[in-house]
Write a protein that holds these residues in place. Structure first.
Motif, mmCIF file in Angstrom:
data_model
loop_
_atom_site.group_PDB
_atom_site.id
_atom_site.type_symbol
_atom_site.label_atom_id
_atom_site.label_comp_id
_atom_site.label_asym_id
_atom_site.label_seq_id
_atom_site.Cartn_x
_atom_site.Cartn_y
_atom_site.Cartn_z
ATOM 1 N N ALA A 1 0.853 -1.191 0.000
ATOM 2 C CA ALA A 1 0.000 0.000 0.000
ATOM 3 C C ALA A 1 0.887 1.238 0.000
ATOM 4 O O ALA A 1 2.047 1.199 0.412
ATOM 5 N N GLU A 2 0.319 2.336 -0.472
ATOM 6 C CA GLU A 2 1.103 3.573 -0.523
ATOM 7 C C GLU A 2 1.409 4.060 0.891
ATOM 8 O O GLU A 2 0.495 4.234 1.702
ATOM 9 N N PRO A 3 2.685 4.270 1.207
ATOM 10 C CA PRO A 3 3.033 4.720 2.558
ATOM 11 C C PRO A 3 2.510 6.129 2.841
ATOM 12 O O PRO A 3 2.437 6.976 1.939
ATOM 13 N N PRO B 1 16.931 11.228 -9.085
ATOM 14 C CA PRO B 1 16.635 12.472 -8.361
ATOM 15 C C PRO B 1 15.171 12.590 -7.939
ATOM 16 O O PRO B 1 14.874 13.116 -6.869
ATOM 17 N N ALA B 2 14.249 12.092 -8.790
ATOM 18 C CA ALA B 2 12.825 12.217 -8.490
ATOM 19 C C ALA B 2 12.373 11.276 -7.380
ATOM 20 O O ALA B 2 11.213 11.326 -6.963
ATOM 21 N N LEU B 3 13.271 10.426 -6.900
ATOM 22 C CA LEU B 3 12.986 9.527 -5.783
ATOM 23 C C LEU B 3 13.874 9.841 -4.590
ATOM 24 O O LEU B 3 13.931 9.070 -3.632
ATOM 25 N N ASP C 1 11.344 -4.522 -9.716
ATOM 26 C CA ASP C 1 10.243 -3.988 -8.901
ATOM 27 C C ASP C 1 10.730 -3.557 -7.531
ATOM 28 O O ASP C 1 9.935 -3.170 -6.679
ATOM 29 N N GLU C 2 12.058 -3.599 -7.304
ATOM 30 C CA GLU C 2 12.638 -3.153 -6.048
ATOM 31 C C GLU C 2 13.330 -1.805 -6.214
ATOM 32 O O GLU C 2 14.101 -1.607 -7.158
ATOM 33 N N GLY C 3 13.046 -0.893 -5.296
ATOM 34 C CA GLY C 3 13.805 0.346 -5.221
ATOM 35 C C GLY C 3 14.962 0.173 -4.255
ATOM 36 O O GLY C 3 14.998 -0.770 -3.463
ATOM 37 N N TYR C 4 15.906 1.103 -4.317
ATOM 38 C CA TYR C 4 17.074 0.990 -3.441
ATOM 39 C C TYR C 4 17.477 2.362 -2.944
ATOM 40 O O TYR C 4 17.595 3.320 -3.730
ATOM 41 N N VAL C 5 17.683 2.484 -1.644
ATOM 42 C CA VAL C 5 18.178 3.715 -1.025
ATOM 43 C C VAL C 5 19.677 3.562 -0.825
ATOM 44 O O VAL C 5 20.136 2.670 -0.111
ATOM 45 N N GLU C 6 20.439 4.451 -1.445
ATOM 46 C CA GLU C 6 21.903 4.377 -1.411
ATOM 47 C C GLU C 6 22.495 5.132 -0.220
ATOM 48 O O GLU C 6 23.479 4.701 0.367
ATOM 49 N N PHE D 1 9.877 6.140 -0.051
ATOM 50 C CA PHE D 1 9.093 4.907 -0.203
ATOM 51 C C PHE D 1 7.792 5.186 -0.973
ATOM 52 O O PHE D 1 7.379 4.396 -1.820
ATOM 53 N N ARG D 2 7.135 6.303 -0.659
ATOM 54 C CA ARG D 2 5.893 6.631 -1.358
ATOM 55 C C ARG D 2 6.138 6.875 -2.839
ATOM 56 O O ARG D 2 5.357 6.420 -3.697
ATOM 57 N N ALA D 3 7.241 7.563 -3.139
ATOM 58 C CA ALA D 3 7.561 7.818 -4.541
ATOM 59 C C ALA D 3 7.874 6.512 -5.273
ATOM 60 O O ALA D 3 7.459 6.321 -6.429
ATOM 61 N N PHE D 4 8.601 5.608 -4.623
ATOM 62 C CA PHE D 4 8.862 4.300 -5.231
ATOM 63 C C PHE D 4 7.543 3.571 -5.506
ATOM 64 O O PHE D 4 7.350 2.982 -6.572
ATOM 65 N N HIS D 5 6.641 3.591 -4.535
ATOM 66 C CA HIS D 5 5.360 2.912 -4.704
ATOM 67 C C HIS D 5 4.607 3.483 -5.897
ATOM 68 O O HIS D 5 4.017 2.738 -6.704
ATOM 69 N N ARG D 6 4.601 4.790 -6.040
ATOM 70 C CA ARG D 6 3.869 5.436 -7.136
ATOM 71 C C ARG D 6 4.466 5.106 -8.496
ATOM 72 O O ARG D 6 3.768 5.202 -9.513
ATOM 73 N N GLN D 7 5.738 4.717 -8.508
ATOM 74 C CA GLN D 7 6.363 4.302 -9.768
ATOM 75 C C GLN D 7 6.247 2.800 -10.017
ATOM 76 O O GLN D 7 6.813 2.283 -10.979
#
Length: 312
Positions: A153-155, A210-212, A235-240, A262-268
């Motif tokens: 779900a969207e955070p 940048p947009a995430l 389908d996985e995002g990553y925080v560096e 996290f919300r931006a990743f979910h929306r993508q």
């Protein structure tokens, strides 16, 4: 330099230094190792390119490839700054002693660079690598955790603290983000990175998003940042990187920025987000409070090199 295959080894192998043109083959090797060990590749191709093009890297001196008679890559080693090393052997070429030769080569390279200690990060699932390192006198000294959060779900995102504004990363933010993250990491890292080295592994990567990547400001001063990567087809995002300036901690800024990312990743369309942290940062509890759990762990193994000469 003495031929590293002077020890008993299959005569069908040969060695040479890596070039940037080898990045795809090296990544394929790393991906094969990760697939065998973890069930799926985790390292992005642009990370391999970044490692091969770091400032100060001399590929002729700091890398070695092992190729079989068909010119296929069987193993490789990379040494950075004489202090950190990576050794990978393709699953199809294990059990022939290649890992031991590459490890010996890394130690010899570190000694030539004037280092007194060498370290390497190994997944705790890689029992063969752990056994090899321990047999050569390496001991673990840092634990690393790969954390994940499900994004079914969207955070929700909390409001910023008073006096704090949040926006997405923009061109021109690079130097401020470098200063912020390196200042924060100075509390535990052994060596401050140059801007060029930092940028090569973050904002100059093809997967930097940048947009995430939300950043927080107090007035015109950047006081917090989450720098994120987005890998096409995953389908996985990553925080560096995650950092908050010391005088703005304990205000919920890190939690806010993480949940914004996290919300931006979910929306993508990403349904999982991951990041690495380790025991020296003291940040594990922060990530657990925002809902992240441990997927797996690794350890950093180190060895005092002493005066034994190993493989030259």
């Amino acid at each position: 330099m003495v031929d590293p295959f002077s020890s008993p080894f299959p005569a069908s192998y040969r060695c040479r230094a890596a070039t940037v043109a080898d990045a795809r083959a090296i990544h394929d090797l790393v991906a094969a190792c990760e697939r065998e060990l973890l069930g799926a590749p985790e390292t992005e191709p642009d990370r391999t390119v970044a490692d091969l093009t770091l400032p100060g890297i001399d590929l002729a001196d700091d890398t070695l490839l092992i190729l079989n008679s068909l010119e296929q890559l069987a193993g490789w080693v990379w040494v950075h700054g004489g202090r950190r090393s990576t050794v990978d052997v393709h699953p199809d070429h294990r059990g022939k002693g290649l890992g031991g030769v590459l490890l010996g080569w890394a130690e010899a390279r570190a000694r030539r660079a004037g280092s007194e200690r060498l370290s390497q990060t190994i997944s705790n699932e890689d029992r063969a690598a752990v056994e090899l390192l321990r047999s050569r006198g390496y001991e673990p000294f840092v634990t690393q955790w790969l954390l994940e959060i499900a994004l079914a779900a969207e955070p929700t995102v909390p409001a910023p603290p008073p006096g704090i504004t949040v926006r997405w990363f923009r061109p021109g933010d690079e130097r401020a983000a470098y200063q912020l993250t390196e200042d924060a990491f100075d509390e535990w890292q052994k060596r401050r990175k140059s801007y060029q080295e930092w940028a090569r592994r973050t904002v100059e990567r093809d997967t930097f998003a940048p947009a995430l990547s939300p950043v927080a400001f107090a007035g015109d001063q950047m006081v917090g940042a989450v720098l994120s990567l987005s890998v096409p087809g995953s389908d996985e995002g990553y925080v560096e990187r995650v950092a908050v300036r010391k005088d703005h901690r304990n205000q919920g800024i890190a939690r806010l920025l993480l949940r914004e990312s996290f919300r931006a990743f979910h929306r993508q369309g990403h349904r999982t987000c991951t990041l690495w942290t380790h025991s020296e940062t003291g940040a594990l509890s922060l990530y657990q409070r925002v809902g992240m759990t441990i997927r797996r762990s690794s350890a950093v193994y180190g060895k005092a090199l002493g005066t034994d000469q190993g493989v030259l």
